[in-house]
Write an enzyme that holds these catalytic residues in place. Structure first.
Site, PDB file in Angstrom:
ATOM      1  N   HIS A 150       0.829  -1.208   0.000  1.00 38.28           N
ATOM      2  CA  HIS A 150       0.000   0.000   0.000  1.00 38.28           C
ATOM      3  C   HIS A 150       0.866   1.262   0.000  1.00 38.28           C
ATOM      4  O   HIS A 150       2.029   1.259   0.419  1.00 38.28           O
ATOM      5  CB  HIS A 150      -0.929   0.008   1.215  1.00 38.28           C
ATOM      6  N   GLU A 153      -2.222  -6.975   7.312  1.00 41.95           N
ATOM      7  CA  GLU A 153      -0.971  -6.895   8.052  1.00 41.95           C
ATOM      8  C   GLU A 153      -1.089  -7.711   9.343  1.00 41.95           C
ATOM      9  O   GLU A 153      -2.186  -8.145   9.726  1.00 41.95           O
ATOM     10  CB  GLU A 153      -0.669  -5.411   8.349  1.00 41.95           C
TER      11      GLU A 153
END
Length: 212
Positions: free
Chosen positions: A9, A83
């Site tokens: 990202h 994550e």
């Protein structure tokens, strides 16, 4: 053989503030949104895409949207691409984590493969979560090219697997940069890293953040 084009990202608010985001749903900064646009344009010019997958957290999903628009594809969200769950570290700055959870965070920094976020997920548990998901996506899209938008530590886990290494070697693998493009090929359930940390599309931008 399936090609996976895996993108970390763009810069998030947590990156900008030097916070450990984990599963906390920080969005992209204005810089992160520009990084996402540039990554999408680069991928569209240089690769094909048959499908797009993303972590369901905003910072990854919003990074996927420029590419999805250019290719005219829907984005399939997967929580297994998130994550690591950081437990007590969630949303704290790195300085705060080091001060409050010195022993645990020192292990993260020195031997990440053996570490666990305090009251959160261990890196070994993350490995066992994300690597099967990457391989499942590859199998589901056999012979195709797939874009995957995810996070730094999951990419590190797949890179370890691609070298034939266990999670205990994770400290030897560098984190990739925000909005970097990473290419893997998967054949017969075995991933192979082809190219890491492509960032040429970001050269026009300044102040690239350093992960962790």
């Amino acid at each position: 053989m399936t090609r996976l084009i895996i993108v970390r990202h763009g810069q998030s608010v947590a990156n900008e503030q030097k916070r450990f985001a984990g599963h906390s749903n920080f969005d992209l900064t204005p810089l992160g949104r520009k990084q996402a646009e540039l990554a999408g344009e680069y991928i569209f010019k240089n690769f094909k895409a048959d499908a797009i997958y993303s972590s369901d957290l905003k910072r990854a999903y919003h990074t996927s949207l420029p590419a999805a628009k250019l290719f005219g594809l829907e984005v399939t969200k997967s929580p297994d691409l998130r994550e690591i769950f950081a437990g007590e570290w969630e949303t704290l700055t790195f300085d705060e984590i080091l001060e409050q959870y010195t022993e645990d965070f020192t292990l993260w920094r020195t031997d990440i493969g053996a570490s666990r976020c305090t009251d959160g997920e261990s890196v070994a548990e993350l490995y066992d979560r994300v690597c099967p998901e990457f391989l499942r996506i590859a199998e589901e899209n056999e012979g195709k090219t797939v874009l995957i938008f995810t996070h730094a530590t999951p990419i590190k886990m797949l890179e370890c697997m691609s070298y034939g290494l266990g999670v205990e070697y994770a400290s030897q693998v560098k984190f990739v940069k925000n909005a970097s493009i990473n290419i893997f090929e998967v054949e017969n359930g075995i991933p192979r890293m082809i190219e890491k940390d492509i960032i040429e599309h970001l050269k026009a931008l300044e102040n690239q953040p350093t992960p962790f």
